[in-house]
Write an enzyme that holds these catalytic residues in place. Sequence first.
Site, PDB file in Angstrom:
ATOM      1  N   MET A   1      47.314  42.484  29.846  1.00  0.00           N
ATOM      2  CA  MET A   1      46.217  41.532  29.976  1.00  0.00           C
ATOM      3  C   MET A   1      46.767  40.154  30.305  1.00  0.00           C
ATOM      4  SD  MET A   1      43.631  42.689  26.921  1.00  0.00           S
ATOM      5  CE  MET A   1      44.928  42.931  25.706  1.00  0.00           C
ATOM      6  N   CYS A  84      41.305  43.705  39.123  1.00  0.00           N
ATOM      7  CA  CYS A  84      41.007  42.316  38.759  1.00  0.00           C
ATOM      8  C   CYS A  84      39.749  41.821  39.474  1.00  0.00           C
ATOM      9  CB  CYS A  84      42.187  41.410  39.089  1.00  0.00           C
ATOM     10  SG  CYS A  84      41.874  39.719  38.554  1.00  0.00           S
ATOM     11  N   LYS A 123      45.770  50.926  38.647  1.00  0.00           N
ATOM     12  CA  LYS A 123      44.681  50.657  37.696  1.00  0.00           C
ATOM     13  C   LYS A 123      43.470  50.168  38.477  1.00  0.00           C
ATOM     14  CE  LYS A 123      43.212  48.813  33.440  1.00  0.00           C
ATOM     15  NZ  LYS A 123      42.792  47.448  33.605  1.00  0.00           N
ATOM     16  N   ASP A 186      36.853  49.749  26.020  1.00  0.00           N
ATOM     17  CA  ASP A 186      36.146  49.923  24.743  1.00  0.00           C
ATOM     18  C   ASP A 186      36.800  50.938  23.807  1.00  0.00           C
ATOM     19  OD1 ASP A 186      34.435  48.180  26.034  1.00  0.00           O
ATOM     20  OD2 ASP A 186      32.966  49.714  26.552  1.00  0.00           O
TER      21      ASP A 186
HETATM   22  C1  FMN Z   1      41.970  38.576  28.963  1.00  0.00           C
HETATM   23  C2  FMN Z   1      42.089  39.838  29.746  1.00  0.00           C
HETATM   24  C3  FMN Z   1      43.047  39.940  30.723  1.00  0.00           C
HETATM   25  C4  FMN Z   1      43.181  41.116  31.456  1.00  0.00           C
HETATM   26  N1  FMN Z   1      44.154  41.198  32.391  1.00  0.00           N
HETATM   27  C5  FMN Z   1      44.345  42.362  33.059  1.00  0.00           C
HETATM   28  C6  FMN Z   1      45.418  42.503  33.981  1.00  0.00           C
HETATM   29  O1  FMN Z   1      46.203  41.577  34.208  1.00  0.00           O
HETATM   30  N2  FMN Z   1      45.554  43.691  34.625  1.00  0.00           N
HETATM   31  C7  FMN Z   1      44.704  44.748  34.382  1.00  0.00           C
HETATM   32  O2  FMN Z   1      44.887  45.797  34.965  1.00  0.00           O
HETATM   33  N3  FMN Z   1      43.694  44.630  33.523  1.00  0.00           N
HETATM   34  C8  FMN Z   1      43.505  43.471  32.847  1.00  0.00           C
HETATM   35  N4  FMN Z   1      42.473  43.372  31.946  1.00  0.00           N
HETATM   36  C9  FMN Z   1      41.578  44.535  31.739  1.00  0.00           C
HETATM   37  C10 FMN Z   1      42.078  45.421  30.627  1.00  0.00           C
HETATM   38  O3  FMN Z   1      43.290  46.022  30.994  1.00  0.00           O
HETATM   39  C11 FMN Z   1      41.072  46.526  30.284  1.00  0.00           C
HETATM   40  O4  FMN Z   1      40.928  47.387  31.394  1.00  0.00           O
HETATM   41  C12 FMN Z   1      39.702  45.993  29.905  1.00  0.00           C
HETATM   42  O5  FMN Z   1      39.820  44.848  29.064  1.00  0.00           O
HETATM   43  C13 FMN Z   1      38.874  47.054  29.184  1.00  0.00           C
HETATM   44  O6  FMN Z   1      39.586  47.574  28.094  1.00  0.00           O
HETATM   45  P1  FMN Z   1      39.358  47.071  26.563  1.00  0.00           P
HETATM   46  O7  FMN Z   1      37.909  47.287  26.243  1.00  0.00           O
HETATM   47  O8  FMN Z   1      40.288  47.937  25.767  1.00  0.00           O
HETATM   48  O9  FMN Z   1      39.728  45.614  26.507  1.00  0.00           O
HETATM   49  C14 FMN Z   1      42.321  42.207  31.215  1.00  0.00           C
HETATM   50  C15 FMN Z   1      41.352  42.097  30.222  1.00  0.00           C
HETATM   51  C16 FMN Z   1      41.228  40.939  29.495  1.00  0.00           C
HETATM   52  C17 FMN Z   1      40.169  40.858  28.433  1.00  0.00           C
END
Ligand code: FMN
Length: 328
Positions: A1, A84, A123, A186
């Site tokens: 992230m 992204c 991704k 999630d």
């Molecule tokens: C602050 C933030 C930064 C993120 N940066 C990236 C990133 O650099 N590359 C990526 O593939 N996903 C990024 N994501 C997405 C997460 O990898 C993930 O797919 C998304 O948050 C959903 O999963 P979660 O509900 O477990 O957070 C980011 C998410 C957040 C909240």
Amino acid sequence: MAGVSVQAFRRQGRRYGAGLVCSEMVSCAGLSHRNERTLGYLRIADDEHPLAVQIFGSEPRVMAEAARMVEAAGADLVDINYGCPVKKVTKTGAGATLLDDPPRACAIVEAVAEAVAVPVMVKMRRGLENGSRTALSVGPQLVDAGASALTLHPRSARQMYSGEADHSLTAELVELVDVPVIASGDITSRARAEAVLATTGAAAVMVGRAAQGDPWTIAEIAGENGHRPSREEVVAELVLFMRETVRELGEERATGFLKKFYGWYLGKGRFPKPFKQELVQLPTLSDVETRLFAAAPRARAVLETLERDTAVGDETMLDLPISIYGGG
Ligand SMILES: Cc1cc2nc3c(=O)[nH]c(=O)nc-3n(C[C@H](O)[C@H](O)[C@H](O)COP(=O)(O)O)c2cc1C
């Protein structure tokens, strides 16, 4: 992230049982220009492996060059960002927009897979618009182009982080490809992880926001029996994280960077709400530490043990950047 997964975060994730951790997204243009801050993302500590480093960009040749640098830096996998949703990234033709340009998306994967010996993963979001099913048509093409695994975050780019991740799409993708699919979105508890694994057939789950200030959730998901941390453990992990982040980013950048982490560590009913507000307003990290130890004096002993067990090498002393981009 982006803006979260600094080295301290990844090392913590590994310590708590994550099978694989991933870097923040790294700009291939930044690597190509040998931008000092961008190069800082390629510092990898011994105890992070296995580690994926994620790159983003839109030019196959430049992405291939970036992938070679990532491999040379010691990453175990190269991950490509087609998720992204942030304008700053999508307007350059990178991130989620590539889902709408399958020939280019495939050309990038082909060039990257050709350039490195380590596995290449992608991704993705489900697509750009709400309800989109683009990931299901593009995913198999990316596998044909050389992707060894796919991670799906089944929200649209337009959705950003609103609504729910629709893992019925993940299940459909699993049916369509013969490489491992990782489910992202999630995953907040072991029960949720088990349900998503069972209903999708995914090979693994990816944990994002639920791990922020909460490595104990990773432990729970990884199979440890729901241990909730004491205040002392929370403070000890937070202070360790602060100290490691200072080593990575320098005191000044770390001071701002860490503010969002206070709420993540101290919330969830662990400390009264005003405590976080108080910490955010303190001028120095040393003041924050003092205040934290005042709230949980026995955390000092817990921290001592933690620091002994997680001694850092020279490679973590480098000046790593905070990403100005953000999101997937
Ligand atoms: C602050 C933030 C930064 C993120 N940066 C990236 C990133 O650099 N590359 C990526 O593939 N996903 C990024 N994501 C997405 C997460 O990898 C993930 O797919 C998304 O948050 C959903 O999963 P979660 O509900 O477990 O957070 C980011 C998410 C957040 C909240």
